[in-house]
Structures are given as C-alpha cells and as structure tokens.
Design a protein around this motif. Structure first.
Motif, PDB file in Angstrom:
ATOM      1  N   LYS A   7       1.088  -1.365  -0.066  1.00  0.00           N
ATOM      2  CA  LYS A   7       0.036  -0.041   0.084  1.00  0.00           C
ATOM      3  C   LYS A   7       1.150   1.284   0.539  1.00  0.00           C
ATOM      4  O   LYS A   7       1.395   1.700   0.804  1.00  0.00           O
ATOM      5  CB  LYS A   7      -0.647  -0.015   1.126  1.00  0.00           C
ATOM      6  CG  LYS A   7      -1.931   0.606   1.149  1.00  0.00           C
ATOM      7  CD  LYS A   7      -3.648   0.683   1.950  1.00  0.00           C
ATOM      8  CE  LYS A   7      -4.334   1.134   2.137  1.00  0.00           C
ATOM      9  NZ  LYS A   7      -4.313   2.529   1.196  1.00  0.00           N
ATOM     10  N   ASP A   8       0.557   1.901  -0.478  1.00  0.00           N
ATOM     11  CA  ASP A   8       1.006   3.489  -1.267  1.00  0.00           C
ATOM     12  C   ASP A   8       2.874   3.260  -0.583  1.00  0.00           C
ATOM     13  O   ASP A   8       3.614   3.802  -0.432  1.00  0.00           O
ATOM     14  CB  ASP A   8       1.311   4.368  -0.167  1.00  0.00           C
ATOM     15  CG  ASP A   8      -0.766   4.477   0.122  1.00  0.00           C
ATOM     16  OD1 ASP A   8      -0.964   4.546  -1.982  1.00  0.00           O
ATOM     17  OD2 ASP A   8      -1.295   4.809   0.273  1.00  0.00           O
ATOM     18  N   LEU A   9       3.530   1.893  -1.505  1.00  0.00           N
ATOM     19  CA  LEU A   9       4.520   1.957  -1.107  1.00  0.00           C
ATOM     20  C   LEU A   9       5.667   2.633  -1.350  1.00  0.00           C
ATOM     21  O   LEU A   9       5.696   3.371  -2.990  1.00  0.00           O
ATOM     22  CB  LEU A   9       4.726   1.030  -1.368  1.00  0.00           C
ATOM     23  CG  LEU A   9       6.083   0.104  -0.682  1.00  0.00           C
ATOM     24  CD1 LEU A   9       6.002  -0.375   0.815  1.00  0.00           C
ATOM     25  CD2 LEU A   9       6.584  -1.257  -1.373  1.00  0.00           C
ATOM     26  N   CYS A  50      10.832  -8.792   0.212  1.00  0.00           N
ATOM     27  CA  CYS A  50      11.897  -9.261   1.154  1.00  0.00           C
ATOM     28  C   CYS A  50      12.554  -8.368   2.686  1.00  0.00           C
ATOM     29  O   CYS A  50      13.358  -9.696   2.784  1.00  0.00           O
ATOM     30  CB  CYS A  50      12.907  -9.895   0.539  1.00  0.00           C
ATOM     31  SG  CYS A  50      12.063 -10.834  -0.608  1.00  0.00           S
ATOM     32  N   GLY A  51      12.556  -6.987   2.236  1.00  0.00           N
ATOM     33  CA  GLY A  51      13.332  -6.817   3.606  1.00  0.00           C
ATOM     34  C   GLY A  51      14.792  -6.604   3.469  1.00  0.00           C
ATOM     35  O   GLY A  51      15.620  -6.058   4.943  1.00  0.00           O
ATOM     36  N   ARG A  59       3.117   0.917   3.131  1.00  0.00           N
ATOM     37  CA  ARG A  59       2.498  -0.541   4.032  1.00  0.00           C
ATOM     38  C   ARG A  59       3.296  -1.598   3.823  1.00  0.00           C
ATOM     39  O   ARG A  59       2.692  -1.559   2.671  1.00  0.00           O
ATOM     40  CB  ARG A  59       2.454  -0.382   4.863  1.00  0.00           C
ATOM     41  CG  ARG A  59       1.660   1.045   6.345  1.00  0.00           C
ATOM     42  CD  ARG A  59       0.466   0.837   6.712  1.00  0.00           C
ATOM     43  NE  ARG A  59      -0.084  -0.401   7.684  1.00  0.00           N
ATOM     44  CZ  ARG A  59       1.080  -0.415   8.878  1.00  0.00           C
ATOM     45  NH1 ARG A  59       1.499   0.896   8.962  1.00  0.00           N
ATOM     46  NH2 ARG A  59       0.919  -1.156   9.430  1.00  0.00           N
ATOM     47  N   ILE A  60       3.528  -2.813   4.120  1.00  0.00           N
ATOM     48  CA  ILE A  60       3.734  -4.245   3.364  1.00  0.00           C
ATOM     49  C   ILE A  60       3.243  -4.528   4.256  1.00  0.00           C
ATOM     50  O   ILE A  60       3.849  -4.969   5.357  1.00  0.00           O
ATOM     51  CB  ILE A  60       4.462  -4.219   3.289  1.00  0.00           C
ATOM     52  CG1 ILE A  60       5.803  -3.624   2.246  1.00  0.00           C
ATOM     53  CG2 ILE A  60       5.516  -5.613   2.560  1.00  0.00           C
ATOM     54  CD1 ILE A  60       7.521  -4.141   2.041  1.00  0.00           C
ATOM     55  N   GLU A  68       7.236  -4.174   6.775  1.00  0.00           N
ATOM     56  CA  GLU A  68       8.330  -3.251   6.391  1.00  0.00           C
ATOM     57  C   GLU A  68       9.162  -3.188   7.438  1.00  0.00           C
ATOM     58  O   GLU A  68      10.518  -1.974   6.800  1.00  0.00           O
ATOM     59  CB  GLU A  68       7.467  -2.156   6.127  1.00  0.00           C
ATOM     60  CG  GLU A  68       6.376  -1.132   6.964  1.00  0.00           C
ATOM     61  CD  GLU A  68       5.199  -1.509   7.103  1.00  0.00           C
ATOM     62  OE1 GLU A  68       4.677  -2.604   6.245  1.00  0.00           O
ATOM     63  OE2 GLU A  68       5.055  -0.988   7.942  1.00  0.00           O
ATOM     64  N   THR A  69       8.935  -3.270   8.424  1.00  0.00           N
ATOM     65  CA  THR A  69      10.359  -3.084   9.399  1.00  0.00           C
ATOM     66  C   THR A  69      10.932  -4.271   9.933  1.00  0.00           C
ATOM     67  O   THR A  69      11.965  -4.123  10.765  1.00  0.00           O
ATOM     68  CB  THR A  69       9.480  -2.032  10.568  1.00  0.00           C
ATOM     69  OG1 THR A  69       8.625  -3.070  11.411  1.00  0.00           O
ATOM     70  CG2 THR A  69       8.492  -0.856  10.894  1.00  0.00           C
TER      71      THR A  69
END
Lengths: 253, 353
Positions: A7-9, A50-51, A59-60, A68-69
């Motif tokens: 979302k809105d990345l 994948c980080g 957001r993922i 995402e974190t």
C-alpha cells in the motif's frame, strides 16, 4: 483473500524515486507477475518486500501482519521464500547442502545440540536431508546432489535455487527473473514447474522479461514504469492496454 | 555408518597421540611432551579461530585477547593474596561458599586465594562476556574493517595487562598454582605430571575437535558457511546472520579462553607476550596455511609450526618466519598447503575432503 498487500509504497535513493506510490495485492493461490522495462523498479520492489531494503514510506503486509519494518530473516521465517536474479548459491557447498539450507526456517537445532550431536539433532538432520533430496528428485536433478552447486551449468543452478526456496515450504514464493538465461525448452519446463508449484498451494509473485511465459502462466499482472504502477489486470487486459503497448513497443517517441 | 565416518580422523588422531607418547617414552625423549602439551593448547585456540575465520568468514586479529583474559584472570585470582581483606563482606561470602583456599607461599607466609576451579570458571565467563559485548558492535563490520577493530581490541588487552599492577605489568604473573581438575588429574608443569598433562591437553583438543566436527556438519554449521558465501542469501532462507556471527565469535573466544586458562596453570604463569598482537597474526597465518575452512588443516599446521617454533628452530627470526610463510602461502598456495595440486596427483587425499 490477499496474502500480500502493498500500500502506497515509496522508496527513493538520494534524489531518485525508484518506487513511488505503488499499491497492489497478491491473492492466495495465484500467480502474479510484475513486469516493466529495465529500471522500472521491479527488483527494488522485491528487495522491499523481502526486507533487504526498508521502504521510505508505505505499508507491506503479509498474512495480515505488517512486515515493512522486519529484517529479511524474520520475513523469511513467516513463510516467504525467494530466488535471485543473479543466482546466489553458497560456494563450497553441494547442491544437496544448498537445498538443506532452505529448510533452515523449518528446523530448530541450535549450536549446543549440534556440537554434542544429540539424538534429536541427528533425527532433524536426517529429516532435513530426506526432504531436501526429495525436492532435488522432483526437479530432476537428484544426480547432482553431491556436486558443488556453484560449479553446475546455469540452468541447473537455477533449479537448485528453486529447490532451496521450495525447501522452506513457503506460502509466498518470489521469483526474480526465473527464465533469464534459459533456452525455450527449459523455459517451457519452467512454466510447467511454476504451475505445479501453484497447484500445491504456494502463491507466486514473479518478475520476468519473457512476455510469452508471463502471459501464459500469470493470473494477474502489474506493470511498473519509472517506479509507478501504470496498469494492473489479467493478461488479456494488459496485452491490449495502450500505455503498456507504448512502453514496450516504443509508441510515437 | 555414514555418521561415524566423520569421527574416523578423531580415532586416528587419538592413536597418533598415544603412539607419540609411547615413542618418546621408549626413546627417552619424553622432554618433547612439554612442548607438545603447549602446542596442543595453542591448537585449541587455533581450531576455535578456524571455525570463526574459515567457516563463518569473520576475521579476528584479537583472539590473543581472549586467550590472555582467560589466562590472566585465572592467574590473578589464584595468586593474589586476600588475607588483608579476609573480613570484607564479599570475601567472607566467597569463603562461606568454599571458593577460597588458604595455603602457604614459597616463603612460608599464609596466603588466601580463590580456588583453581572457580577461578577458571570466572576467567572463562569473563572472556565470554567480553566477547559478547565486543562482538555485538564489531561484527557489524566487514573485511579489513573487522580485522582492524578486532586488532584494536587485542591491543587494548595487551596495553591493560602491561599497565596494570594487578596483572603484573611487564613481568606478568608467576607462581600460578597447579589446577586439579579431578582427583588424580592435575594441570601442572611439574616434572612428575608431564605425561598426564600431555594427555589432558590432547584430550581437551580431541574434545574440542569432536564438538567442532559435529558443528560444521549441522544446521547451524551450514548456516555459518552460507553466511560466509552469501550473507544476503543466508538472510533469505531465514538465518539471523548477526546472531550466528555473534554466537560463533563467542564460541571461538571460549576455545581461546580455555586454552589460556589451561596453559597458564601448566606453565605456572603468564606474561604479556601471550597477549601480543604478533601472536594473533601468527594464528591467522597458521589458519591460512591450513587452508582456511579446514579444521584438520589448521590443527596440523598449528601443531607442526608451533612445535618447531617452541623447539627454537626459527631462532630469533620466529615472527619473521611466520610472516614469510604467510606471504609464500598467499602467493603459491592460496587455498592452503593441503589443497596444493601435488596432493591430488599423488592421490593422497580422498576426493571430497
């Protein structure tokens, strides 16, 4: 239900906006393709999911959990496996050992149990080996089990990498250009394999340049250009999208 | 059977250790056992460092620091007289816990010190704790930055023992008492304990090799080799690379600290030369000569070169010889002496090593 939601990345490198305001979803049990010209931000998208890279914003979520974190290894443990565009196998290890590493997130033996070679460590090791060998068989490369993985032919290395990713029994499999460097016969086998993988219940997100492969196997396609999503839909709609045709065939410029 | 095959070299090694002892006893050259005992303790440090460098791919030029922490802490605790402060609360507490021993020094004066067992455990715990604290920030570095940071740590330890009166400054600590492991099993340099100590030292290294051989062929061992080969791909299969590097650093520090404790009690003392940076360079050179990711290579090269060095074969050029060997190996056998093509031609080594 969406397994993966983007979302809105956003992600920028200095002044360059590699990914801007990208949103899409990957539904459970489907094959989704991420396409776009070189430099469109596809690999950056993979690295964000994948980080390996933190997003600048956005957001993922994977299985309804914000990721995402999280660091790459924690995301992998949640059930996400990947292959790399430039194959990353571990030198000095056999094909079998490479695949066995894929089961890392599904096994538990720690340093102490391993050093003392405790019975439960031995049992787990046998189980890891058995399951890994079965995957090599499934991919028709069982005879390469004891060969050093990085010394194999290119197509075989891709197969080992695929086996390693599958060894984790992932829920979502990310394939970064799986057909790169394969001939048409190997690509046809790959298409067959990817469809088989979907049939055993693994959701797939792939980046791929081979359009015939993408159109043949994908349930849905997202098109990126200069970091922006310009189209999303089933293969038939994408094939007839004027914007996509213009990007790929050159259009009026 | 497949599982037992990897222990075959251990059995061969145990036989060789016994054979060497019997040989020296028959030929009246049992004095070699002293140097072979010291060699074994250095070998213990080297195999632990080999796990960190060869398998996990993390270079450390500070492992003499952990060796020195082990040796010095154990030496200081077992030699410093606590008579003057025997009524302090903490000392009384230690006494009630039966951790103190009272004896007479060589001049017949009464002496109260910590017993060898608790001193040894405290020394190893100190090394582990320091490895843990140092490891967290330092292991974020890669390549030569990591080498420089660990070398800095080694230099700090060297300067501390040189500057502190508690650690005997340039003289080091002497009169370190024998260390009775079990009744009838004593780590001591005393002549009558020579054969026993040879077996203690080599028994310890056999145990260490057993643990390491198990480790490298296991889930965490594979993870270490994956981190060495491709950290990004290691993370992608769920390996917590930071944690694995740290644990390996701590394990290899433990090997160094145990070696330090035992060698100090065997020698009856420890001096700053054991903490010098040249020693660290020597260990790294030995692992390179042995072929980096080869426990047996590192151990055999460590035994041969340290034994020759202790016998004084290299004379005053000791450090220079190790430097020269390192340069030659890098030029002509970058994968180690045991991986030179000549061995394959002689069909000496089995195929998959």
């Amino acid at each position: 239900m969406a397994l993966l939601t983007i979302k809105d990345l956003n992600r920028s490198f200095g002044g360059i906006q590699a990914v801007s305001d990208v949103s899409f979803k990957v539904k459970r049990g489907t094959i989704k393709a991420l396409i776009g010209p070189n430099g469109a931000g596809k690999t950056t998208m993979f690295n964000l999911i994948c980080g390996n890279l933190p997003p600048t914003s956005g957001r993922i979520s994977f299985k309804d959990q914000a990721i995402e974190t999280l660091t790459a290894h924690r995301i992998a443990r949640l059930g996400l496996a990947r292959t790399f565009q430039n194959i990353k196998l571990y030198p000095g290890l056999s094909s079998l050992e490479n695949v066995m590493l894929g089961r890392h997130s599904r096994s538990h033996t720690g340093f102490i149990a391993a050093m003392l070679n405790l019975p439960r460590a031995r049992r787990e090791e046998d189980d890891i080996e058995e399951k890994s060998y079965a995957l090599l068989k499934m991919l028709n490369i069982a005879e390469l089990a004891d060969k050093e993985a990085v010394s194999l032919a290119f197509g075989q290395q891709r197969a080992v990498e695929m086996a390693r990713a599958l060894a984790a029994e992932p829920e979502l499999l990310l394939l970064d250009e799986p057909a790169a460097g394969l001939n048409i016969y190997e690509t046809a086998e790959l298409a067959e394999l990817i469809t088989q993988i979907r049939e055993i219940g693994i959701t797939i997100l792939l980046v791929e340049h081979d359009m015939s492969l993408v159109m043949r196997i994908s349930d849905e396609i997202v098109v990126l250009n200069f970091g922006r999503k310009i189209a999303e839909g089933v293969p038939g709609t994408i094939q007839n999208n004027q914007e996509v045709i213009r990007i790929y065939l050159g259009g009026d410029d | 059977m497949r599982h037992l095959k990897k222990y075959l070299p251990l059995a061969v090694m145990a036989l060789m250790v016994t054979a060497v002892q019997l040989l020296t006893s028959y030929t009246g050259t049992a004095y070699y056992l002293t140097q072979l005992t010291i060699t074994a303790y250095y070998g213990l440090l080297i195999t632990g460092l080999c796990l960190l460098m060869g398998y996990a791919g993390q270079l450390s030029l500070g492992h003499t620091g952990f060796f020195a922490i082990g040796g010095y802490v154990s030496a200081a605790l077992t030699t410093h007289d606590l008579t003057a402060c025997r009524n302090d609360f903490f000392i009384t507490l230690l006494n009630h816990a039966h951790l103190l021993i009272s004896r007479h020094d060589i001049y017949g004066e009464p002496l109260i010190t910590v017993k060898a067992w608790p001193a040894c455990l405290a020394a190893i715990a100190a090394a582990l704790l320091i490895a843990f604290i140092i490891g967290i920030p330092v292991l974020k570095l890669k390549g030569h930055y990591l080498a420089m940071a660990t070398m800095g740590f080694g230099i700090i330890i060297f300067r501390i023992v040189m500057a502190s009166t508690y650690f005997g400054e340039a003289d080091g600590i002497s009169d370190v008492p024998a260390f009775t492991l079990l009744p009838g099993l004593t780590v001591s340099g005393d002549f009558s304990y020579r054969t026993q100590n040879y077996y203690i030292a080599w028994g310890l290294i056999l145990t260490g090799m057993f643990l390491l051989i198990n480790l490298i062929d296991s889930r965490p061992g594979r993870a270490l080799r994956a981190i060495h080969g491709s950290p990004e791909a290691a993370e992608a299969v769920g390996i917590n690379t930071a944690r694995y590097k740290l644990l390996t650093f701590v394990i290899s520090a433990a090997f160094a600290a145990v070696a330090g404790v035992f060698l100090t009690h065997f020698n009856g003392g420890i001096g700053p030369s054991e903490a010098s940076i040249m020693k660290s360079v020597r260990y790294v050179a030995i692992i390179a000569i042995g072929g980096m990711a080869s426990l047996w290579g590192a151990l055999s090269m460590g035994v041969i070169l340290n034994f020759l060095s202790l016998r004084g074969v290299f004379g005053s050029y000791d450090d220079a010889v190790f430097g020269a060997i390192l340069v030659l190996v890098m030029l002509f056998a970058p994968n180690g002496i045991l991986r030179l093509p000549i061995w394959r031609k002689l069909n000496f080594r089995h195929r998959d090593g």
